[in-house]
Design a protein around this motif. Structure first.
Motif, PDB file in Angstrom:
ATOM      1  N   MET A 220      -9.656 -10.553  -0.057  1.00  0.00           N
ATOM      2  CA  MET A 220      -8.682 -11.508  -0.588  1.00  0.00           C
ATOM      3  C   MET A 220      -8.600 -11.517  -2.112  1.00  0.00           C
ATOM      4  N   LEU A 221      -9.677 -11.224  -2.780  1.00  0.00           N
ATOM      5  CA  LEU A 221      -9.676 -11.281  -4.243  1.00  0.00           C
ATOM      6  C   LEU A 221      -9.020 -10.062  -4.883  1.00  0.00           C
ATOM      7  N   ASP A 222      -8.835  -9.006  -4.110  1.00  0.00           N
ATOM      8  CA  ASP A 222      -8.175  -7.791  -4.613  1.00  0.00           C
ATOM      9  C   ASP A 222      -6.702  -7.833  -4.203  1.00  0.00           C
ATOM     10  N   VAL A 223      -5.938  -8.672  -4.881  1.00  0.00           N
ATOM     11  CA  VAL A 223      -4.535  -8.884  -4.525  1.00  0.00           C
ATOM     12  C   VAL A 223      -3.735  -7.592  -4.654  1.00  0.00           C
ATOM     13  N   SER A 224      -3.895  -6.878  -5.741  1.00  0.00           N
ATOM     14  CA  SER A 224      -3.169  -5.627  -5.960  1.00  0.00           C
ATOM     15  C   SER A 224      -3.515  -4.610  -4.875  1.00  0.00           C
ATOM     16  N   GLY A 225      -4.781  -4.487  -4.580  1.00  0.00           N
ATOM     17  CA  GLY A 225      -5.232  -3.562  -3.549  1.00  0.00           C
ATOM     18  C   GLY A 225      -4.658  -3.902  -2.189  1.00  0.00           C
ATOM     19  N   ARG A 226      -4.546  -5.195  -1.893  1.00  0.00           N
ATOM     20  CA  ARG A 226      -3.979  -5.629  -0.611  1.00  0.00           C
ATOM     21  C   ARG A 226      -2.494  -5.269  -0.520  1.00  0.00           C
ATOM     22  N   TYR A 227      -1.752  -5.494  -1.612  1.00  0.00           N
ATOM     23  CA  TYR A 227      -0.336  -5.138  -1.619  1.00  0.00           C
ATOM     24  C   TYR A 227      -0.155  -3.634  -1.387  1.00  0.00           C
ATOM     25  N   LYS A 228      -0.969  -2.834  -2.072  1.00  0.00           N
ATOM     26  CA  LYS A 228      -0.883  -1.379  -1.916  1.00  0.00           C
ATOM     27  C   LYS A 228      -1.231  -0.964  -0.491  1.00  0.00           C
ATOM     28  N   TRP A 229      -2.317  -1.535   0.036  1.00  0.00           N
ATOM     29  CA  TRP A 229      -2.755  -1.191   1.380  1.00  0.00           C
ATOM     30  C   TRP A 229      -1.686  -1.568   2.393  1.00  0.00           C
ATOM     31  N   ASP A 230      -1.124  -2.771   2.267  1.00  0.00           N
ATOM     32  CA  ASP A 230      -0.092  -3.240   3.196  1.00  0.00           C
ATOM     33  C   ASP A 230       1.145  -2.342   3.156  1.00  0.00           C
ATOM     34  N   ALA A 231       1.561  -1.956   1.952  1.00  0.00           N
ATOM     35  CA  ALA A 231       2.734  -1.085   1.813  1.00  0.00           C
ATOM     36  C   ALA A 231       2.471   0.260   2.477  1.00  0.00           C
ATOM     37  N   TRP A 232       1.289   0.805   2.273  1.00  0.00           N
ATOM     38  CA  TRP A 232       0.924   2.091   2.876  1.00  0.00           C
ATOM     39  C   TRP A 232       0.828   1.955   4.395  1.00  0.00           C
ATOM     40  N   ASN A 233       0.205   0.884   4.867  1.00  0.00           N
ATOM     41  CA  ASN A 233       0.013   0.687   6.299  1.00  0.00           C
ATOM     42  C   ASN A 233       1.342   0.560   7.048  1.00  0.00           C
ATOM     43  N   LYS A 234       2.373   0.070   6.385  1.00  0.00           N
ATOM     44  CA  LYS A 234       3.701  -0.049   7.012  1.00  0.00           C
ATOM     45  C   LYS A 234       4.284   1.318   7.354  1.00  0.00           C
ATOM     46  N   LEU A 235       3.777   2.364   6.732  1.00  0.00           N
ATOM     47  CA  LEU A 235       4.290   3.717   6.968  1.00  0.00           C
ATOM     48  C   LEU A 235       3.520   4.458   8.060  1.00  0.00           C
ATOM     49  N   LYS A 236       2.612   3.764   8.718  1.00  0.00           N
ATOM     50  CA  LYS A 236       1.776   4.363   9.758  1.00  0.00           C
ATOM     51  C   LYS A 236       2.631   5.147  10.751  1.00  0.00           C
ATOM     52  N   GLY A 237       2.256   6.381  10.983  1.00  0.00           N
ATOM     53  CA  GLY A 237       2.959   7.227  11.932  1.00  0.00           C
ATOM     54  C   GLY A 237       4.038   8.110  11.309  1.00  0.00           C
ATOM     55  N   LYS A 238       4.426   7.824  10.073  1.00  0.00           N
ATOM     56  CA  LYS A 238       5.450   8.631   9.389  1.00  0.00           C
ATOM     57  C   LYS A 238       4.833   9.976   9.030  1.00  0.00           C
ATOM     58  N   SER A 239       5.571  11.041   9.292  1.00  0.00           N
ATOM     59  CA  SER A 239       5.054  12.377   9.001  1.00  0.00           C
ATOM     60  C   SER A 239       4.981  12.610   7.488  1.00  0.00           C
ATOM     61  N   SER A 240       4.134  13.531   7.098  1.00  0.00           N
ATOM     62  CA  SER A 240       3.994  13.912   5.694  1.00  0.00           C
ATOM     63  C   SER A 240       5.335  14.400   5.153  1.00  0.00           C
ATOM     64  N   GLU A 241       6.024  15.211   5.950  1.00  0.00           N
ATOM     65  CA  GLU A 241       7.315  15.775   5.539  1.00  0.00           C
ATOM     66  C   GLU A 241       8.340  14.660   5.281  1.00  0.00           C
ATOM     67  N   ASP A 242       8.414  13.684   6.177  1.00  0.00           N
ATOM     68  CA  ASP A 242       9.363  12.576   6.002  1.00  0.00           C
ATOM     69  C   ASP A 242       8.994  11.734   4.785  1.00  0.00           C
ATOM     70  N   ALA A 243       7.692  11.512   4.582  1.00  0.00           N
ATOM     71  CA  ALA A 243       7.253  10.738   3.423  1.00  0.00           C
ATOM     72  C   ALA A 243       7.616  11.461   2.125  1.00  0.00           C
ATOM     73  N   LYS A 244       7.488  12.770   2.099  1.00  0.00           N
ATOM     74  CA  LYS A 244       7.853  13.550   0.917  1.00  0.00           C
ATOM     75  C   LYS A 244       9.349  13.455   0.650  1.00  0.00           C
ATOM     76  N   LYS A 245      10.155  13.560   1.705  1.00  0.00           N
ATOM     77  CA  LYS A 245      11.603  13.438   1.549  1.00  0.00           C
ATOM     78  C   LYS A 245      11.972  12.068   0.982  1.00  0.00           C
ATOM     79  N   GLU A 246      11.355  11.023   1.516  1.00  0.00           N
ATOM     80  CA  GLU A 246      11.646   9.671   1.056  1.00  0.00           C
ATOM     81  C   GLU A 246      11.149   9.449  -0.375  1.00  0.00           C
ATOM     82  N   TYR A 247      10.050  10.082  -0.734  1.00  0.00           N
ATOM     83  CA  TYR A 247       9.543   9.985  -2.105  1.00  0.00           C
ATOM     84  C   TYR A 247      10.558  10.585  -3.072  1.00  0.00           C
ATOM     85  N   VAL A 248      11.091  11.752  -2.737  1.00  0.00           N
ATOM     86  CA  VAL A 248      12.093  12.405  -3.585  1.00  0.00           C
ATOM     87  C   VAL A 248      13.334  11.520  -3.681  1.00  0.00           C
ATOM     88  N   GLN A 249      13.739  10.947  -2.574  1.00  0.00           N
ATOM     89  CA  GLN A 249      14.895  10.046  -2.586  1.00  0.00           C
ATOM     90  C   GLN A 249      14.624   8.842  -3.492  1.00  0.00           C
TER      91      GLN A 249
END
Length: 107
Positions: free
Chosen positions: A52-81
């Motif tokens: 709980m005290l690592d607010v920034s870390g929690r936001y980052k973790w939550d954002a990453w966790n929402k992408l669970k199951g997304k392929s590396s290729e799709d994530a790269k395409k979305e990053y470029v976009q």
């Protein structure tokens, strides 16, 4: 040439941006780029959620966790976009127009 090269160049340019850059990146865009990068390079979240005290870390973790199951290729395409979405408003600036062209040319 393709997504892999575009992704690498976009990562290089974003990570190399100086802190005092005129490009204004919202916190949501920062989290989006971070989470897409992690999903593209690591895959699904492989760590426990920060405390709980690592607010920034929690936001980052939550954002990453929402992408669970997304392929590396799709994530790269979305990053470029996301890169184009962030830099497109600055296309009239010669420096940033050059960045946009560098990544586009790798398609």
């Amino acid at each position: 040439m393709g997504v892999e090269e575009q992704f690498k160049k976009a990562v290089e340019l974003i990570q190399g941006m100086p802190k005092n850059s005129p490009v204004k990146v919202s916190q949501n865009d920062q989290l989006k780029v971070y989470s897409l990068y992690k999903q593209a390079t690591v895959g699904d979240v492989n760590t426990s959620r920060p405390g709980m005290l690592d607010v920034s870390g929690r936001y980052k973790w939550d954002a990453w966790n929402k992408l669970k199951g997304k392929s590396s290729e799709d994530a790269k395409k979305e990053y470029v976009q996301a890169f184009f979405e962030i830099f497109e408003p600055y296309k009239d600036d010669a420096e940033f127009a050059k960045y946009l062209e560098e990544v586009k040319s790798l398609a």
